[in-house]
Design a protein around this motif. Structure first.
Motif, PDB file in Angstrom:
ATOM      1  N   MET A   1       0.850  -1.193   0.000  1.00  0.00           N
ATOM      2  CA  MET A   1       0.000   0.000   0.000  1.00  0.00           C
ATOM      3  C   MET A   1       0.888   1.247   0.000  1.00  0.00           C
ATOM      4  O   MET A   1       1.720   1.417   0.894  1.00  0.00           O
ATOM      5  CB  MET A   1      -0.883  -0.052   1.261  1.00  0.00           C
ATOM      6  N   VAL A   2       0.701   2.092  -0.980  1.00  0.00           N
ATOM      7  CA  VAL A   2       1.496   3.314  -1.081  1.00  0.00           C
ATOM      8  C   VAL A   2       0.757   4.426  -0.339  1.00  0.00           C
ATOM      9  O   VAL A   2      -0.437   4.610  -0.540  1.00  0.00           O
ATOM     10  CB  VAL A   2       1.704   3.704  -2.559  1.00  0.00           C
ATOM     11  N   PRO A   3       1.439   5.167   0.532  1.00  0.00           N
ATOM     12  CA  PRO A   3       0.759   6.264   1.252  1.00  0.00           C
ATOM     13  C   PRO A   3       0.232   7.324   0.296  1.00  0.00           C
ATOM     14  O   PRO A   3       0.832   7.588  -0.755  1.00  0.00           O
ATOM     15  CB  PRO A   3       1.870   6.839   2.139  1.00  0.00           C
ATOM     16  N   THR A   4      -0.902   7.924   0.676  1.00  0.00           N
ATOM     17  CA  THR A   4      -1.522   8.941  -0.179  1.00  0.00           C
ATOM     18  C   THR A   4      -0.607  10.147  -0.346  1.00  0.00           C
ATOM     19  O   THR A   4      -0.602  10.780  -1.398  1.00  0.00           O
ATOM     20  CB  THR A   4      -2.851   9.375   0.439  1.00  0.00           C
ATOM     21  N   ASN A   5       0.177  10.436   0.700  1.00  0.00           N
ATOM     22  CA  ASN A   5       1.092  11.575   0.637  1.00  0.00           C
ATOM     23  C   ASN A   5       1.987  11.518  -0.591  1.00  0.00           C
ATOM     24  O   ASN A   5       2.226  12.529  -1.245  1.00  0.00           O
ATOM     25  CB  ASN A   5       2.004  11.565   1.863  1.00  0.00           C
ATOM     26  N   ALA A  41      -1.705  16.321 -13.567  1.00  0.00           N
ATOM     27  CA  ALA A  41      -1.246  16.337 -12.172  1.00  0.00           C
ATOM     28  C   ALA A  41      -2.440  16.442 -11.233  1.00  0.00           C
ATOM     29  O   ALA A  41      -2.509  15.744 -10.207  1.00  0.00           O
ATOM     30  CB  ALA A  41      -0.282  17.504 -11.967  1.00  0.00           C
ATOM     31  N   VAL A  42      -3.403  17.293 -11.597  1.00  0.00           N
ATOM     32  CA  VAL A  42      -4.591  17.452 -10.757  1.00  0.00           C
ATOM     33  C   VAL A  42      -5.403  16.156 -10.735  1.00  0.00           C
ATOM     34  O   VAL A  42      -5.925  15.743  -9.691  1.00  0.00           O
ATOM     35  CB  VAL A  42      -5.427  18.643 -11.258  1.00  0.00           C
ATOM     36  N   ASN A  43      -5.489  15.485 -11.900  1.00  0.00           N
ATOM     37  CA  ASN A  43      -6.208  14.210 -11.953  1.00  0.00           C
ATOM     38  C   ASN A  43      -5.603  13.197 -11.003  1.00  0.00           C
ATOM     39  O   ASN A  43      -6.320  12.436 -10.347  1.00  0.00           O
ATOM     40  CB  ASN A  43      -6.163  13.654 -13.376  1.00  0.00           C
ATOM     41  N   LEU A  44      -4.270  13.175 -10.943  1.00  0.00           N
ATOM     42  CA  LEU A  44      -3.592  12.229 -10.047  1.00  0.00           C
ATOM     43  C   LEU A  44      -3.984  12.500  -8.598  1.00  0.00           C
ATOM     44  O   LEU A  44      -4.287  11.566  -7.837  1.00  0.00           O
ATOM     45  CB  LEU A  44      -2.080  12.337 -10.227  1.00  0.00           C
ATOM     46  N   ALA A  45      -4.037  13.780  -8.223  1.00  0.00           N
ATOM     47  CA  ALA A  45      -4.435  14.117  -6.847  1.00  0.00           C
ATOM     48  C   ALA A  45      -5.877  13.694  -6.594  1.00  0.00           C
ATOM     49  O   ALA A  45      -6.203  13.151  -5.531  1.00  0.00           O
ATOM     50  CB  ALA A  45      -4.260  15.611  -6.609  1.00  0.00           C
ATOM     51  N   PHE A  46      -6.754  13.910  -7.587  1.00  0.00           N
ATOM     52  CA  PHE A  46      -8.163  13.499  -7.451  1.00  0.00           C
ATOM     53  C   PHE A  46      -8.270  12.006  -7.172  1.00  0.00           C
ATOM     54  O   PHE A  46      -8.952  11.568  -6.235  1.00  0.00           O
ATOM     55  CB  PHE A  46      -8.918  13.810  -8.747  1.00  0.00           C
ATOM     56  N   VAL A  47      -7.572  11.195  -7.991  1.00  0.00           N
ATOM     57  CA  VAL A  47      -7.683   9.745  -7.835  1.00  0.00           C
ATOM     58  C   VAL A  47      -7.066   9.315  -6.512  1.00  0.00           C
ATOM     59  O   VAL A  47      -7.589   8.422  -5.828  1.00  0.00           O
ATOM     60  CB  VAL A  47      -7.033   9.023  -9.035  1.00  0.00           C
ATOM     61  N   ALA A  48      -5.953   9.970  -6.103  1.00  0.00           N
ATOM     62  CA  ALA A  48      -5.302   9.600  -4.842  1.00  0.00           C
ATOM     63  C   ALA A  48      -6.241   9.845  -3.661  1.00  0.00           C
ATOM     64  O   ALA A  48      -6.384   8.989  -2.784  1.00  0.00           O
ATOM     65  CB  ALA A  48      -4.014  10.397  -4.673  1.00  0.00           C
ATOM     66  N   PHE A  49      -6.909  11.017  -3.665  1.00  0.00           N
ATOM     67  CA  PHE A  49      -7.825  11.295  -2.551  1.00  0.00           C
ATOM     68  C   PHE A  49      -9.058  10.407  -2.619  1.00  0.00           C
ATOM     69  O   PHE A  49      -9.603  10.008  -1.581  1.00  0.00           O
ATOM     70  CB  PHE A  49      -8.224  12.770  -2.549  1.00  0.00           C
TER      71      PHE A  49
ATOM     72  N   TYR B  46      -2.641   4.915 -11.817  1.00  0.00           N
ATOM     73  CA  TYR B  46      -4.071   4.716 -11.564  1.00  0.00           C
ATOM     74  C   TYR B  46      -4.366   3.235 -11.383  1.00  0.00           C
ATOM     75  O   TYR B  46      -5.164   2.853 -10.519  1.00  0.00           O
ATOM     76  CB  TYR B  46      -4.904   5.271 -12.723  1.00  0.00           C
ATOM     77  N   LEU B  47      -3.718   2.391 -12.202  1.00  0.00           N
ATOM     78  CA  LEU B  47      -3.901   0.943 -12.044  1.00  0.00           C
ATOM     79  C   LEU B  47      -3.421   0.506 -10.670  1.00  0.00           C
ATOM     80  O   LEU B  47      -4.064  -0.318 -10.011  1.00  0.00           O
ATOM     81  CB  LEU B  47      -3.130   0.200 -13.129  1.00  0.00           C
ATOM     82  N   LEU B  48      -2.300   1.070 -10.235  1.00  0.00           N
ATOM     83  CA  LEU B  48      -1.745   0.728  -8.925  1.00  0.00           C
ATOM     84  C   LEU B  48      -2.721   1.097  -7.818  1.00  0.00           C
ATOM     85  O   LEU B  48      -2.809   0.421  -6.795  1.00  0.00           O
ATOM     86  CB  LEU B  48      -0.417   1.469  -8.746  1.00  0.00           C
ATOM     87  N   MET B  49      -3.484   2.194  -8.033  1.00  0.00           N
ATOM     88  CA  MET B  49      -4.445   2.622  -7.021  1.00  0.00           C
ATOM     89  C   MET B  49      -5.761   1.872  -7.129  1.00  0.00           C
ATOM     90  O   MET B  49      -6.678   2.126  -6.352  1.00  0.00           O
ATOM     91  CB  MET B  49      -4.703   4.127  -7.171  1.00  0.00           C
ATOM     92  N   GLY B  50      -5.879   1.006  -8.136  1.00  0.00           N
ATOM     93  CA  GLY B  50      -7.116   0.249  -8.285  1.00  0.00           C
ATOM     94  C   GLY B  50      -8.194   0.996  -9.025  1.00  0.00           C
ATOM     95  O   GLY B  50      -9.363   0.622  -8.958  1.00  0.00           O
ATOM     96  N   ALA B  51      -7.820   2.069  -9.750  1.00  0.00           N
ATOM     97  CA  ALA B  51      -8.797   2.809 -10.540  1.00  0.00           C
ATOM     98  C   ALA B  51      -8.638   2.389 -11.993  1.00  0.00           C
ATOM     99  O   ALA B  51      -8.126   3.133 -12.816  1.00  0.00           O
ATOM    100  CB  ALA B  51      -8.597   4.310 -10.378  1.00  0.00           C
ATOM    101  N   THR B 123      -8.324   1.344   3.719  1.00  0.00           N
ATOM    102  CA  THR B 123      -8.130   0.443   2.594  1.00  0.00           C
ATOM    103  C   THR B 123      -9.406  -0.340   2.404  1.00  0.00           C
ATOM    104  O   THR B 123     -10.102  -0.660   3.341  1.00  0.00           O
ATOM    105  CB  THR B 123      -6.978  -0.515   2.862  1.00  0.00           C
ATOM    106  N   GLY B 124      -9.697  -0.626   1.189  1.00  0.00           N
ATOM    107  CA  GLY B 124     -10.894  -1.389   0.897  1.00  0.00           C
ATOM    108  C   GLY B 124     -11.091  -1.303  -0.591  1.00  0.00           C
ATOM    109  O   GLY B 124     -11.308  -0.229  -1.123  1.00  0.00           O
ATOM    110  N   ALA B 125     -10.961  -2.415  -1.249  1.00  0.00           N
ATOM    111  CA  ALA B 125     -11.095  -2.398  -2.694  1.00  0.00           C
ATOM    112  C   ALA B 125     -12.543  -2.115  -3.040  1.00  0.00           C
ATOM    113  O   ALA B 125     -13.432  -2.912  -2.750  1.00  0.00           O
ATOM    114  CB  ALA B 125     -10.648  -3.727  -3.278  1.00  0.00           C
TER     115      ALA B 125
END
Lengths: 100, 167
Positions: A1-5, A41-49, B46-51, B123-125
């Motif tokens: 699991m990669v941290p959101t930070n 870059a903004v999209n990446l932040a959106f998906v991360a959050f 994005y794939l790594l994040m499961g999106a 966490t939770g897929a």
């Protein structure tokens, strides 16, 4: 699991590089591409959050951002073609007059 | 170091190198190819994040459609190597300072908010594609319909802009 930070920091770095390219580059097409880089870059932040909060709203927003970016690319490239046709140059420093 | 972290660092390095290459390259077509590298690396993240749906859209729409449009316009206009005047070189210095200030501001904000972000982390897929389709066609159905109108207007605008004037 990669941290959101980590994702948010990467997003900030990419956004900063996009801003720098926007300020520094002189070719109008490259400037337009740096805008796309900032949107990414903004999209990446959106998906991360979205992943961090366990909600899908962020990913839906990313879809809308991509749609708007596609529309923006179509219109912007039309404008670029018009500028290149009228000024015979793609350098933004030569596009400094409102009227020819 | 776990496997996802290794994949993250490889993809992040690829994205940052691509962005640096976008700035470094003089020819716009090289910049466009660098930007495609960034977009593919982001799709991997994005794939790594499961999106997975966002990753597919990123590949198909961004690095497929939009960048093909860019490359086509670069070739259509026969764009050459960009020229830098002394003024634009001078503009790079305050630009760099401003970017460092912006990055510092963002980093400070992230550092301050990191506890809340980490606290919210669960966490939770979540079944991504099915959930997204539910949201797009149920909760966000009006914005979704509005985007079709936006695309229609953009098509008309591009046509009007790019057509040759009749003499």
């Amino acid at each position: 699991m990669v941290p959101t930070n980590y994702y948010v920091i990467l997003s900030a770095i990419l956004f900063g590089l996009g801003v720098f390219a926007f300020v520094f580059k002189r070719n109008i097409i490259t400037i337009f591409m740096s805008i796309e880089l900032m949107l990414n870059a903004v999209n990446l932040a959106f998906v991360a959050f979205s992943q961090a909060l366990g909600k899908l709203d962020g990913q839906v927003f990313v879809l809308f951002v991509i749609v708007v970016a596609a529309a923006e690319a179509a219109v912007g490239l039309g404008i670029i073609i018009l500028i290149a046709r009228n000024r015979q140059s793609l350098n933004v420093e030569r596009v400094d007059l409102l009227k020819l | 170091m776990t496997a996802p972290l290794v994949v993250f660092f490889v993809l992040a390095a690829l994205a940052i190198l691509g962005a640096l290459s976008l700035i470094w390259q003089k020819h716009p077509i090289h910049s466009a190819l660098s930007l495609i590298v960034v977009m593919v690396a982001l799709a991997g993240l994005y794939l790594l994040m499961g999106a997975e749906f966002v990753a597919a859209v990123q590949i198909i729409v961004y690095s497929g459609a939009i960048m093909v449009l860019f490359v086509l316009v670069i070739m259509l206009l026969n764009a050459g190597i960009e020229e830098h005047t002394s003024i634009s070189k001078l503009a790079g210095v305050p630009g760099l300072l401003l970017v460092i200030a912006l990055a510092g501001f963002i980093a400070a904000t992230i550092a301050r908010s990191s506890e809340t972000v980490q606290a919210a982390m669960q966490t939770g897929a979540i079944s991504s594609t099915k959930g997204i389709s539910n949201m797009v066609f149920r909760d966000f159905v009006y914005p979704f319909e509005l985007t079709s109108f936006l695309i229609l207007v953009a098509i008309m605008g591009a046509l009007v802009l790019a057509q040759r004037e009749k003499s």
